[in-house]
Structure formats: C-alpha cells, structure tokens
Design a protein around this motif. Structure first.
Motif, short mmCIF file in Angstrom:
data_model
loop_
_atom_site.label_atom_id
_atom_site.label_comp_id
_atom_site.label_asym_id
_atom_site.label_seq_id
_atom_site.Cartn_x
_atom_site.Cartn_y
_atom_site.Cartn_z
N ALA A 130 0.83 -1.21 0.00
CA ALA A 130 0.00 0.00 0.00
C ALA A 130 0.87 1.26 0.00
O ALA A 130 1.82 1.36 0.77
N GLY A 131 0.53 2.19 -0.88
CA GLY A 131 1.24 3.46 -0.94
C GLY A 131 2.55 3.42 -1.69
O GLY A 131 3.30 4.40 -1.67
N SER A 132 2.85 2.31 -2.36
CA SER A 132 4.11 2.19 -3.10
C SER A 132 3.89 1.44 -4.40
O SER A 132 3.10 0.49 -4.46
N GLU A 133 4.60 1.87 -5.44
CA GLU A 133 4.54 1.14 -6.70
C GLU A 133 5.38 -0.13 -6.65
O GLU A 133 5.12 -1.08 -7.38
N ALA A 134 6.40 -0.14 -5.79
CA ALA A 134 7.27 -1.31 -5.66
C ALA A 134 6.60 -2.34 -4.75
O ALA A 134 5.89 -1.98 -3.81
N PRO A 135 6.81 -3.63 -5.02
CA PRO A 135 6.23 -4.65 -4.15
C PRO A 135 6.95 -4.72 -2.80
O PRO A 135 7.95 -4.02 -2.57
N VAL A 136 6.46 -5.57 -1.93
CA VAL A 136 7.10 -5.80 -0.63
C VAL A 136 8.54 -6.26 -0.88
O VAL A 136 8.76 -7.14 -1.72
N PRO A 137 9.53 -5.70 -0.21
CA PRO A 137 10.93 -6.05 -0.48
C PRO A 137 11.24 -7.49 -0.07
O PRO A 137 10.64 -8.02 0.87
N PRO A 138 12.19 -8.13 -0.77
CA PRO A 138 12.56 -9.51 -0.44
C PRO A 138 13.47 -9.57 0.79
O PRO A 138 14.69 -9.70 0.68
N ARG A 139 12.89 -9.48 1.96
CA ARG A 139 13.63 -9.50 3.22
C ARG A 139 13.13 -10.61 4.11
O ARG A 139 12.01 -11.10 3.96
N ALA A 140 13.95 -10.98 5.08
CA ALA A 140 13.58 -12.04 6.02
C ALA A 140 12.35 -11.64 6.82
O ALA A 140 11.47 -12.48 7.08
#
Length: 443
Positions: free
Chosen positions: A330-340
């Motif tokens: 929500a609120g971002s064009e980028a997806p959820v970052p690939p983090r642990a």
C-alpha cells in the motif's frame, strides 16, 4: 468442519519451498491443522536440510559452522505434523491441481525417486530467489553465488585452500592471489565483506606465517550505485562505509562490472581488479521455473504477481510468499521487499488466513510492516534503524543494542520452527561448543 477434496480426503495444502517463508508456514499449519487432522499439510523441497538464508555470508566467511544451524526437513515434518516430499517442482497442472516433480538422484547418480505428481487443493509457492547476474559475461562461470549452504561451504573451502596454497608455495605471493572481490554492496555483500576481512586474518593467525594479512589479503566491495546499501536509509549507508573503510575493505561505488574472469573483475571503465575469488551478490530474481508455470503471471524480476491476499492473480487456489512473490504494498509502486522480516510476516499471516479459508470465511489482506533494517559486521558489531516504534518515528541504533536486535531476527525464526524451549537449549549448546573450537572454521 474443513472442506473435503474431490477424493473425500481432508483438504490438501501443499507448500513448495522450505525457506524461511515456506518452512515457517508448514510448521505453523502442521501444528494448527495437521495435528488435528483438519487438513493434510505437505512440503515439497529439493534440499534435505534448511539453513536460514541470512546466515550464508557467515558460513562463507567461516565464522559459523552450518551443521550447528541446519534443520532436517524429515525430522521437522515428524515433529510439526506435515509430510515432506524430497524433490524439485518442474511444472504445474492447474486444471488437474497437480505439482510436477522431477526425478531425484544421489551423489552417485542413482535414482532416489522417479518423476511424479503431488495433488493439492490449495497450493503455496515459496521457492525463494536466485542470483541475477544480468547476463554479465563470465559471471555464471567464475563468480560464486550465495544461494545455498552448499555454495557457501564451497566458497569457504576455496578460501581456506587459497591460504594453504600461499603458505606452501616457494615463490612470493603474486598480486591478487589472496584477493576477494564481492560484486554487489547490498546487505549480503556488505556483511560478507566485513566478516571475510576478520575471518581471513584469524585464519592466517593459525600458522600461515608466510602470509602477511595487511600486505597480501584484500577484500574489494564493488557497487554499481553511487553508495553502498542503496536500498537502505542513507544514514546507515554512510555509517557502514565509515566502518568498512576503517577496517580496510576497499569499497568501490559507481563501478559497473562488464565481465568476470577467472583471475579477476573487468570494470566498464577499463580498470581490471585482480582477484582469486569472486562472489556475485548484486541482485536476485525468481527461479526460472516460474517463467512458464502454467500461465501464472510474473513480473520483470520473474516473481509471481499476487493480490493483497497473497493469491496469485490468475488462480485463487495458488498463493505465493517470500522472495519469489511480488506482493503489492500500500502506498508504493514497488512490491514488498525480499527481506527475512517480510517472509516471516507473510508466513504468519497466511497461517492465520488458511483457518478462515477452510471455514469458508473471506480472506484478510496482508499488510507489510517495515520494522527497520540492520547490518551486521560480525564480532565488530552492527548498526541499523528501528521503525514503527511504540512512540512513533525512526530510531538509529548501533553497538550492543544493534547486535541484540540483529540476533533477535534469527531467534524469531527459530522460535517459529522449534518453540521457545528448544530454541533456548540450542542457543546454549552452540554457545558452549564454540568455546572449544577455533573462532574461524579451518576446513
């Protein structure tokens, strides 16, 4: 009551991929649904053991023994009430609801299991990511990726062998012979550079008296962006650069790699950097199998595109989580970052949602909460920022607090897999065993 599958069996939930997201999910589902026979829970995984991926740089540097942290999937399935299928997904039949597995073989080439299919009612794809070398010439042949424990161990063996070779040779150590080039200054590359700098010097201290660490050993960290850790806040990047520079790591920013050779790195500027070992940590993408998985939508990074409920866009019975999923934020064009932390949150959310799914209730959307970023420098400490604090705002941390926060991420993963008691006992046992061993792995 849970809905039944077409053959009058309990609802079959199949998870493909036993990384941080997939293994946490099947462990939770096994306890909540499998143990009570409310659903049949299965994991498909091509490896026999699990190692938390953020630990791989420590294994590569030799500051951690992987055997002390690896988890056996077969045993975990017994303890947490899910079935483990040893194999790799090679295809998907959405109409028949079947996951296609390739044949598996042992080290001598003998077949362990023939190609087969696993039926499902609900499927979760959590196969993580692979290194993206962007087609750079020589990268696949000469640069070591850090995707698996086997690759990290192989790199460490080459590092130790380089030291032994330098110790045994009669001629002087030549330029680049004990140099390590790390391409990509994200979290993995940066943490590896710091730990390698320390581990290489400790290895020399165990009798490699023909090697002068200050003269012969060099760690080069190469980043194409104009600063290291480009995805993290600039304050962390600046502080990290100061620490690495003080340690003696050679940091190159705005440096584009045009080719990787057996003896070093060729930059687009024309400069050649000699190196005995090269690690590629510059980018990730979804595994190749996702590109043509019976029509499921993928993005430019070959990740499966999902809706806010973590369902793939073209099949409501197939979900995707972890690094292989492009989850809207929500609120971002980028997806959820690939983090642990994202993998942990997605697994926890989906475990709760599947109980609602079996009861016929609507699913709730996933909301990612960024709790901050942390960078470890091994025994030299850690720095980072904590977000979404109770008082609001963003807190920069370093020293003891940062080290504690960094370690707590792994403990959170362990607790999800083992529970509090077993996690505490394992931590105590590893702490005691380390007191009787070298500080760096020498084989």
């Amino acid at each position: 009551m849970s809905p039944l599958s077409s053959d009058n069996q309990p609802h079959r939930i199949v998870v493909v991929g036993g990384g941080a997201a997939g293994l946490e999910l099947v462990s939770r589902l096994g306890d909540r649904l499998g143990k009570r026979r409310l659903a049949d829970i299965a994991l498909i995984e091509r490896s026999r053991t699990h190692l938390w991926k953020p630990l791989l740089h420590s294994v590569a540097a030799g500051s951690m023994d992987p055997s002390e942290h690896q988890l056996n999937y077969l045993a975990q399935g017994h303890w947490r009430h899910f079935r483990y299928h040893f194999g790799e997904m090679v295809g998907l039949d959405r109409a028949a609801k079947l996951v296609r597995l390739g044949a598996t073989h042992d080290d001598e080439g003998r077949e362990i299991a023939a190609p087969r299919s696993i039926p499902y009612d609900t499927l979760v794809i959590a196969i993580g990511s692979v290194t993206n070398d962007f087609g750079t010439p020589g990268a696949a042949e000469f640069a070591v990726p850090l995707e698996t424990a086997e690759q990290a161990v192989r790199f460490h063996h080459r590092l130790v062998n380089a030291g032994l070779r330098a110790q045994a040779q009669s001629e002087p150590i030549h330029a680049g012979q004990l140099h390590v080039a790390i391409i990509g200054a994200g979290a993995t590359g940066t943490e590896l550079a710091a730990e390698l700098y320390q581990s290489a010097r400790e290895m020399v201290a165990y009798g490699l008296d023909q090697v002068d660490p200050d003269r012969d050993i060099r760690i080069i960290l190469i980043e194409g962006a104009n600063r290291i850790l480009p995805a993290l806040p600039e304050r962390i990047s600046v502080a990290t650069l100061a620490i690495l520079t003080k340690m003696g790591v050679d940091v190159r920013t705005s440096a584009r790699v045009s080719a990787v050779r057996a003896d070093g790195i060729q930059l687009a500027s024309g400069e050649f950097i000699p190196a005995e070992l090269t690690v590629w940590a510059a980018g990730v993408k979804g595994p190749d199998v996702l590109a043509d998985l019976d029509g499921l939508e993928v993005n430019r990074a070959n990740q499966l595109v999902t809706d806010p409920m973590l369902r793939t866009t073209r099949d409501p019975d197939i979900f995707a989580i972890g690094d292989c999923a492009a989850v809207p934020r929500a609120g971002s064009e980028a997806p959820v970052p690939p983090r642990a932390q994202a993998a942990h949150q997605e697994a926890s959310h989906l475990a709760r949602q599947f109980k609602r799914r079996l009861q016929g209730q609507p699913l709730e959307p996933f909301v990612y909460r960024d709790f901050g970023s942390l960078v470890s420098f091994g025994r030299m400490g850690a720095i980072g920022n904590l977000m979404n604090l109770a008082l609001g705002g963003n807190l920069f941390i370093e020293g003891v607090l940062a080290r504690w926060a960094y370690r707590s991420l792994y403990k959170m993963h362990e607790r999800a897999l083992h529970g509090v008691t077993k996690t505490a006992l394992g931590t105590l046992a590893r702490g005691l065993s380390r007191r009787a061993e070298p500080r760096v792995k020498l084989h």
